[in-house]
Design a protein around this motif. Sequence first.
Motif, PDB file in Angstrom:
ATOM      1  N   PRO A 167       5.263  10.768  -1.358  1.00  0.00           N
ATOM      2  CA  PRO A 167       4.513   9.999  -2.353  1.00  0.00           C
ATOM      3  C   PRO A 167       5.398   8.952  -3.018  1.00  0.00           C
ATOM      4  N   GLY A 168       4.780   7.855  -3.445  1.00  0.00           N
ATOM      5  CA  GLY A 168       5.508   6.818  -4.156  1.00  0.00           C
ATOM      6  C   GLY A 168       6.225   5.848  -3.239  1.00  0.00           C
ATOM      7  N   SER A 169       6.446   4.638  -3.728  1.00  0.00           N
ATOM      8  CA  SER A 169       7.182   3.587  -3.002  1.00  0.00           C
ATOM      9  C   SER A 169       6.606   3.335  -1.614  1.00  0.00           C
ATOM     10  N   TYR A 170       5.296   3.473  -1.502  1.00  0.00           N
ATOM     11  CA  TYR A 170       4.660   3.358  -0.188  1.00  0.00           C
ATOM     12  C   TYR A 170       4.907   1.985   0.432  1.00  0.00           C
ATOM     13  N   PHE A 171       4.679   0.931  -0.337  1.00  0.00           N
ATOM     14  CA  PHE A 171       4.786  -0.410   0.242  1.00  0.00           C
ATOM     15  C   PHE A 171       6.231  -0.743   0.603  1.00  0.00           C
ATOM     16  N   GLU A 172       7.177  -0.335  -0.230  1.00  0.00           N
ATOM     17  CA  GLU A 172       8.579  -0.567   0.108  1.00  0.00           C
ATOM     18  C   GLU A 172       8.922   0.070   1.450  1.00  0.00           C
ATOM     19  N   ARG A 173       8.511   1.318   1.608  1.00  0.00           N
ATOM     20  CA  ARG A 173       8.839   2.041   2.844  1.00  0.00           C
ATOM     21  C   ARG A 173       8.118   1.459   4.057  1.00  0.00           C
ATOM     22  N   GLN A 174       6.840   1.103   3.878  1.00  0.00           N
ATOM     23  CA  GLN A 174       6.082   0.553   4.991  1.00  0.00           C
ATOM     24  C   GLN A 174       6.597  -0.826   5.409  1.00  0.00           C
ATOM     25  N   ILE A 175       6.887  -1.673   4.439  1.00  0.00           N
ATOM     26  CA  ILE A 175       7.423  -2.991   4.776  1.00  0.00           C
ATOM     27  C   ILE A 175       8.750  -2.845   5.507  1.00  0.00           C
ATOM     28  N   VAL A 208       2.277  -1.838 -10.259  1.00  0.00           N
ATOM     29  CA  VAL A 208       1.209  -0.996 -10.807  1.00  0.00           C
ATOM     30  C   VAL A 208       1.411   0.425 -10.302  1.00  0.00           C
ATOM     31  N   PRO A 209       0.926   1.427 -11.024  1.00  0.00           N
ATOM     32  CA  PRO A 209       1.054   2.812 -10.554  1.00  0.00           C
ATOM     33  C   PRO A 209       0.299   3.014  -9.241  1.00  0.00           C
ATOM     34  N   GLU A 210       0.905   3.739  -8.317  1.00  0.00           N
ATOM     35  CA  GLU A 210       0.258   4.043  -7.048  1.00  0.00           C
ATOM     36  C   GLU A 210      -0.505   5.360  -7.144  1.00  0.00           C
ATOM     37  N   ARG A 211      -1.700   5.375  -6.580  1.00  0.00           N
ATOM     38  CA  ARG A 211      -2.352   6.650  -6.307  1.00  0.00           C
ATOM     39  C   ARG A 211      -1.869   7.142  -4.944  1.00  0.00           C
ATOM     40  N   THR A 212      -2.055   8.398  -4.689  1.00  0.00           N
ATOM     41  CA  THR A 212      -1.616   8.970  -3.418  1.00  0.00           C
ATOM     42  C   THR A 212      -2.758   9.735  -2.783  1.00  0.00           C
ATOM     43  N   SER A 213      -2.989   9.482  -1.511  1.00  0.00           N
ATOM     44  CA  SER A 213      -4.035  10.200  -0.773  1.00  0.00           C
ATOM     45  C   SER A 213      -3.670  10.199   0.697  1.00  0.00           C
ATOM     46  N   ILE A 214      -4.463  10.895   1.488  1.00  0.00           N
ATOM     47  CA  ILE A 214      -4.367  10.745   2.937  1.00  0.00           C
ATOM     48  C   ILE A 214      -4.863   9.354   3.280  1.00  0.00           C
ATOM     49  N   ILE A 215      -4.141   8.650   4.133  1.00  0.00           N
ATOM     50  CA  ILE A 215      -4.623   7.374   4.629  1.00  0.00           C
ATOM     51  C   ILE A 215      -4.653   7.406   6.154  1.00  0.00           C
ATOM     52  N   HIS A 216      -5.675   6.814   6.709  1.00  0.00           N
ATOM     53  CA  HIS A 216      -5.902   6.862   8.153  1.00  0.00           C
ATOM     54  C   HIS A 216      -4.955   5.936   8.893  1.00  0.00           C
ATOM     55  N   GLY A 217      -4.820   4.714   8.409  1.00  0.00           N
ATOM     56  CA  GLY A 217      -3.901   3.767   9.017  1.00  0.00           C
ATOM     57  C   GLY A 217      -4.522   2.811  10.007  1.00  0.00           C
ATOM     58  N   ASP A 218      -5.706   3.140  10.534  1.00  0.00           N
ATOM     59  CA  ASP A 218      -6.373   2.266  11.501  1.00  0.00           C
ATOM     60  C   ASP A 218      -7.887   2.439  11.371  1.00  0.00           C
ATOM     61  N   PHE A 219      -8.375   2.396  10.135  1.00  0.00           N
ATOM     62  CA  PHE A 219      -9.771   2.699   9.840  1.00  0.00           C
ATOM     63  C   PHE A 219     -10.635   1.497  10.190  1.00  0.00           C
ATOM     64  N   ARG A 220     -11.235   1.536  11.394  1.00  0.00           N
ATOM     65  CA  ARG A 220     -12.114   0.488  11.894  1.00  0.00           C
ATOM     66  C   ARG A 220     -13.360   1.138  12.473  1.00  0.00           C
ATOM     67  N   VAL A 221     -14.418   0.356  12.589  1.00  0.00           N
ATOM     68  CA  VAL A 221     -15.678   0.913  13.070  1.00  0.00           C
ATOM     69  C   VAL A 221     -15.545   1.467  14.484  1.00  0.00           C
ATOM     70  N   ASP A 222     -14.689   0.887  15.321  1.00  0.00           N
ATOM     71  CA  ASP A 222     -14.552   1.373  16.693  1.00  0.00           C
ATOM     72  C   ASP A 222     -13.718   2.642  16.782  1.00  0.00           C
ATOM     73  N   ASN A 223     -13.216   3.105  15.646  1.00  0.00           N
ATOM     74  CA  ASN A 223     -12.551   4.408  15.603  1.00  0.00           C
ATOM     75  C   ASN A 223     -13.444   5.468  14.967  1.00  0.00           C
ATOM     76  N   MET A 224     -14.759   5.237  15.018  1.00  0.00           N
ATOM     77  CA  MET A 224     -15.723   6.192  14.472  1.00  0.00           C
ATOM     78  C   MET A 224     -16.812   6.474  15.490  1.00  0.00           C
ATOM     79  N   ILE A 225     -17.331   7.684  15.445  1.00  0.00           N
ATOM     80  CA  ILE A 225     -18.480   8.051  16.266  1.00  0.00           C
ATOM     81  C   ILE A 225     -19.643   8.344  15.327  1.00  0.00           C
ATOM     82  N   TYR A 226     -20.707   7.573  15.491  1.00  0.00           N
ATOM     83  CA  TYR A 226     -21.919   7.762  14.702  1.00  0.00           C
ATOM     84  C   TYR A 226     -22.885   8.688  15.428  1.00  0.00           C
ATOM     85  N   HIS A 227     -23.734   9.339  14.671  1.00  0.00           N
ATOM     86  CA  HIS A 227     -24.834  10.113  15.233  1.00  0.00           C
ATOM     87  C   HIS A 227     -25.660   9.206  16.139  1.00  0.00           C
ATOM     88  N   SER A 228     -26.265   9.778  17.158  1.00  0.00           N
ATOM     89  CA  SER A 228     -26.965   8.969  18.158  1.00  0.00           C
ATOM     90  C   SER A 228     -28.203   8.271  17.620  1.00  0.00           C
TER      91      SER A 228
END
Length: 353
Positions: A167-175, A208-228
Motif C-alpha cells: 500500500p502507498g506510493s503506488y504511482f511512484e512505484r508504477q512509474i 493527495v491521500p491514496e485509497r487502497t484496493s484491489i486493482i485489475h490493471g487491464d479493465f476493458r470490455v473485452d476482458n469481460m464475459i456478459y450473460h448471453s
Amino acid sequence: MKPTPNFSGIGAVREAHRFDEVALARWMDANVAGYTGPLSVEQFQGGQSNPTYRLVTPTRSYVMRRKPPGKLLKGAHAIEREAQVLIALAKADFPVAEVYGLCTDEDVIGTCFYVMELVVGRTFWTASCEELQPADRTAAFDAMNATIARLHSVDHEAIGLSDYGRPGSYFERQISRWSRQYLEDPLAGRDPAMDRLIDWLPSHIPDVPERTSIIHGDFRVDNMIYHSTSPRILAVLDWELSTVGDPLADFAYHLMMYRMPQLTIPGLAGLDLAALGIPSEADYVASYCSRTGRSGIPNLEFYLAFNFFRFAAIIHGIKGRLARGTATSPHARSLVDDLTTISALGWDIAQAN
C-alpha cells in the motif's frame, strides 16, 4: 480506420506454443476434480501476454493460461498471481472464473500454468459494443461501471490478499517499474513521447491521500464475459496485471476508452456517444464516483496521462517480445504499430494538465 481484429478466434495450437499434451492430461487427471479424458487442446487468438488454451474433453471444456516459453522479463507473466487473485475474489462473490488447479512445476509442460472454468456468455471486442442496440449498450456500460466500482470496494485483506501488493506510493512505484522495463528492453527501441513522460510523470504525482484496493490493471470490455441475454457480467478475465494500489489508477485506465481513437483496440473517440446509447465521459465518471463514495476525481488528467504511458509501456514490451520471437498473439504487430500514437496521446494530455 483499421479493421478490428477478432481476438475471440480459436484454432490449432501455434507452433511456438506447443507443449506435451499427454503430460498435461496426466496432471489434470491427478489434480483437477472430475476430469476425464481424452483431452484435445486448442488455442485462443487473444491473450497478448500469456498463451491461453481451450482444453476439450468429452464431458466439459476448460481454459488454461500459461507463461509463454522463452526468456522473460523479470516480474512479467505473473500466472501464479492471476490464480491467487481469482481464488480470493471468488470468496467475495465477485464475478470470476473458478480456478481448478495451479501448477508451478515447469517440468510438466515447460512453464507454470493454471486451469480454470470456461465461462460461457458474450464478449464484446470493441469499446462501443457494436453488436448491441442503444438501450442494451446503455445497460452494458452501467454493468461495467458497477463492476469496477464493486471491485474497488472489496476488502482485500478480508479475502486473504493483505500481502498482494504494497500500500502507498503506488504511482511512484508504477512509474519506476514501467520506466525501468521500457529502458531495459533495448530490442524494442526508444520512443520520444515515452522519454518525455518518464521525465514528466514523477514530478506531477498528485499530492493527495491514496485509497487502497484491489486493482485489475487491464479493465476493458473485452476482458469481460456478459450473460448471453442480459447485461449481467459473469466473469472478469485476464488478471495478470492485478495488484493492490490506488483504484483511481485502475479506473482511469478503464476510462481511456473515451480518449482512444480507432486503433487495433478501438476506443470511443470521435463516435456519436448519445446516438449509440453510451454515457458521456463526465456521466460515466459521475456514476463511478457515486458508487464509490467520491465527490469527483481531481487530477483526472494526470491519471489518464499515466495510464497512456503505462499502456504504451505494455505495448513496448510486446514489441520486445516480437523482436525476441515470444509474442503470443497474431495481432502483436498491429498493436506495436499503435505505440507511437498511444504514447503521443499520453504526452498531449500531460501537456494540457
